[in-house]
Structure formats: C-alpha cells, structure tokens
Design a protein around this motif. Structure first.
Motif, PDB file in Angstrom:
ATOM      1  N   GLU A   1     -51.189  30.873   4.669  1.00  0.00           N
ATOM      2  CA  GLU A   1     -50.998  30.267   5.984  1.00  0.00           C
ATOM      3  C   GLU A   1     -51.080  28.744   5.919  1.00  0.00           C
ATOM      4  OE1 GLU A   1     -53.936  32.178   8.353  1.00  0.00           O
ATOM      5  OE2 GLU A   1     -52.903  34.125   8.332  1.00  0.00           O
ATOM      6  N   ALA A   2     -52.005  28.219   5.132  1.00  0.00           N
ATOM      7  CA  ALA A   2     -52.129  26.766   5.001  1.00  0.00           C
ATOM      8  C   ALA A   2     -50.851  26.171   4.418  1.00  0.00           C
ATOM      9  CB  ALA A   2     -53.333  26.415   4.128  1.00  0.00           C
ATOM     10  N   TRP A   3     -50.301  26.833   3.390  1.00  0.00           N
ATOM     11  CA  TRP A   3     -49.081  26.330   2.764  1.00  0.00           C
ATOM     12  C   TRP A   3     -47.901  26.355   3.739  1.00  0.00           C
ATOM     13  CZ3 TRP A   3     -47.747  23.235  -0.862  1.00  0.00           C
ATOM     14  CH2 TRP A   3     -46.437  23.230  -1.349  1.00  0.00           C
ATOM     15  N   LEU A   4     -47.808  27.423   4.506  1.00  0.00           N
ATOM     16  CA  LEU A   4     -46.712  27.523   5.481  1.00  0.00           C
ATOM     17  C   LEU A   4     -46.863  26.468   6.575  1.00  0.00           C
ATOM     18  CD1 LEU A   4     -46.387  31.405   5.817  1.00  0.00           C
ATOM     19  CD2 LEU A   4     -45.006  29.849   4.415  1.00  0.00           C
ATOM     20  N   LYS A   5     -48.080  26.188   7.003  1.00  0.00           N
ATOM     21  CA  LYS A   5     -48.323  25.166   8.023  1.00  0.00           C
ATOM     22  C   LYS A   5     -47.980  23.771   7.504  1.00  0.00           C
ATOM     23  CE  LYS A   5     -51.882  27.682  10.580  1.00  0.00           C
ATOM     24  NZ  LYS A   5     -53.327  27.757  10.912  1.00  0.00           N
ATOM     25  N   LEU A   6     -48.051  23.593   6.197  1.00  0.00           N
ATOM     26  CA  LEU A   6     -47.666  22.315   5.592  1.00  0.00           C
ATOM     27  C   LEU A   6     -46.147  22.160   5.498  1.00  0.00           C
ATOM     28  CD1 LEU A   6     -50.339  22.173   2.730  1.00  0.00           C
ATOM     29  CD2 LEU A   6     -50.195  20.619   4.682  1.00  0.00           C
ATOM     30  N   GLY A   7     -45.429  23.224   5.872  1.00  0.00           N
ATOM     31  CA  GLY A   7     -43.971  23.181   5.830  1.00  0.00           C
ATOM     32  C   GLY A   7     -43.377  23.742   4.563  1.00  0.00           C
ATOM     33  N   GLY A   8     -44.220  24.364   3.734  1.00  0.00           N
ATOM     34  CA  GLY A   8     -43.734  24.904   2.473  1.00  0.00           C
ATOM     35  C   GLY A   8     -43.155  26.297   2.616  1.00  0.00           C
ATOM     36  N   SER A   9     -42.376  26.700   1.620  1.00  0.00           N
ATOM     37  CA  SER A   9     -41.848  28.059   1.524  1.00  0.00           C
ATOM     38  C   SER A   9     -42.627  28.791   0.442  1.00  0.00           C
ATOM     39  CB  SER A   9     -40.355  28.042   1.168  1.00  0.00           C
ATOM     40  OG  SER A   9     -39.602  27.404   2.181  1.00  0.00           O
TER      41      SER A   9
END
Length: 309
Positions: A295-303
């Motif tokens: 979730e943290a990675w996705l919130k950073l805009g990552g795939s």
C-alpha cells in the motif's frame, strides 16, 4: 520511575560501576545505558564502556519492575513450514525475536512456547534476561518476514553453523527514499555509532566487514523499490547501507525519518535459503510481502511488480 544516584568510582567502566552500586546484572546495566536511562553529571551517556574518572555523579533511571519469567502466549504467528527439526515463520512487524532484560512478552519465543518444542528450552532459564530457545538468527523488531527456528539441539547446532559460515542466502525487499543504481554492490564495514549506543554506522566503533548486493525492481520519481541480498549479517546492515548510500529505508526513524505512509521501516525478509540440518540439502522459505508495504508503494505512485509475491 525510580532514580538512583551515586558517585562514580575512579577508573571503572560505567556498566560495571552501575552493576556494583545498584546490585544489578552487568547485562541489565549495559542495557540501561544503551537505552538512555543513565546520565553523567546530568548529561546523557550512551556507551556502557565509558571509563569513569571518579569525579562524576552517576544518575540511573530505573524502569518499573518487569515480569521476569517468560511464559507462553497465544499470539498470532504464521507458520510457513514445520518438520521435526525446524520451523519457518513469517514474523509480523512489531514483534521482537526473543525476550531481553526489558522485554518479557510479545516475542516470537513467547508465541512458540507451548506450540512446539524449541531447541535448548531446558538449557535456558525462563527467568534469565536473555532467554531465547530455538533462536538461531534474528530480524529487527519492525522488520517482517522469514525467520527459521530450531526445534532440537542438533538442528540448533547445524543452523547456527550455517549462518556463521555464510551458507545461507537471504533476500529482502525494501522501499528506499531516494534513487539507486540498477545494480549496486555495497561493501562497507559496520560499527557502533560513537554517540548513540543502539545505532550503527559505516565505520564507527569496532567495525566488522559487511557487504550487500542491491537490485532495483521499480522506481518512482523520489523512491526506489529494491531487492537486497546481504552477504554478511551485521546489525541493521541493510538499513545502514541504504542510509549510507543516501537512500534510507522509508519509515526508518533511526537512519532516516518516520513516514505517514507506513508506521514502521519498510523492510521485509522475503526469502531464506539454507542447508537443512538433517540432510544438508538446500531448502527455501518465502513470506508474502505484507499489505502495509504494498500500500505504501502504491500511494507513492509506484506500480507493483507482477512477479513479486
């Protein structure tokens, strides 16, 4: 809390002086110093080995009494694999590997006591400060992922030897704040920080060799999803090496800064391969990446990489 004050004996180590003056074990005295409970002339001191000149006033803040005996607890813990010799677990973030002088419950050992046999259980005293049956390696409290536990004495010897001889292969996943090269080998000895007793650094006091291989899996403009394979097993190794490279682990309040995206440092022990202590054949264990990191990675805009568990 109880505050004890005494005059420093000349030429003595700080932890030894505390142990003698307050009738505490030297292990507990050292932990008090490293945890910030000790001052010299009103100033904090973090090195248990500090030599006293004999003119200082030592102040020790004693935490409330702790429960001494380590007991089995019904704690949620995912068992990845188990046989007669070992068990592999998926340690959740926030759980300490084994009891210490100041932590007596909520650990991996507490969770496993009563659930399975643990190596050297009868050799350790449940009231001892460092009670760790079955433990052959550790993960930091806020690091999640694979840990292996020994269930008998022969397995304990075999697994301990495998880690000592570097016959294991460890693979971690981290979210780093900053940019890294696609493939990077970091060779930097790690020692204790001279001012902060629980903190490590590249260099520092009594440094020991440390090397880590990093491979970038995905990027955002300001963050990097990275796979780390430490060749050695120094305290906080991946966290220290990434911080030294200018890309500390997301949420690491010790070597970087806390984050609103994740309540702990974003580091996960993804996979562990080692020789089985009975037949010496390689066996691998994997732990799914926890939701807070995804979730943290996705919130950073990552795939999220599709091939990553």
């Amino acid at each position: 809390m109880d505050v004890r004050v005494f005059e420093a004996p000349a030429g003595e180590r700080l932890d030894v002086a505390i142990s003698a003056a307050l009738l505490l074990s030297r292990t507990y005295a050292k932990e008090l110093v490293m945890s910030g409970f000790v001052q010299l002339d009103g100033r904090p001191v973090a090195k248990a080995a500090t030599k006293l000149s004999g003119v200082e006033l030592v102040s020790v803040l004693l935490p409330p009494p702790r429960p001494m005996r380590v007991e089995a607890e019904a704690l949620a813990l995912d068992i990845i694999y188990e046989d007669d010799d070992l068990a592999a677990i998926d340690k959740p973030p926030g759980m300490t590997a084994h009891p210490t002088a100041s932590v007596r419950n909520g650990t991996v050992v507490n969770a496993l006591l009563g659930r399975m046999s643990l190596a050297k259980d009868k050799d350790f005293d449940p009231e001892a400060e460092d009670y760790r049956p079955g433990i052959v390696h550790r993960l930091d409290k806020d690091t999640s992922g694979v840990m292996v536990i020994a269930k008998n004495a022969d397995a304990h010897r075999g697994l301990s030897a495998a880690f000592k001889k570097r016959l294991t292969e460890k693979e971690y996943l981290a979210i780093a704040v900053g940019s890294l090269g696609d493939d990077l080998y970091m060779d930097g000895p790690i020692g204790r920080h001279p001012l902060h007793g629980r903190k490590m650094m590249v260099g520092g006091g009594n440094p020991r060799s440390a090397s880590t291989y990093f491979r970038v899996l995905a990027r955002t403009p300001q963050h990097t999803l990275v796979r780390a394979k430490p060749h050695t097993g120094r305290t906080h190794q991946i966290r220290v090496h990434l911080a030294h490279l200018g890309a500390p682990v997301l949420g690491d309040s010790v070597y970087g800064r806390a984050s609103t995206l994740i309540p702990r440092h974003a580091l996960h022990a993804l996979r562990l391969t080692l020789p089985h202590p009975r037949d010496h054949q390689a066996i691998s264990f994997s732990a799914q990446v926890p939701a807070d990191m995804v979730e943290a990675w996705l919130k950073l805009g990552g795939s999220w990489p599709p091939d990553l568990i």
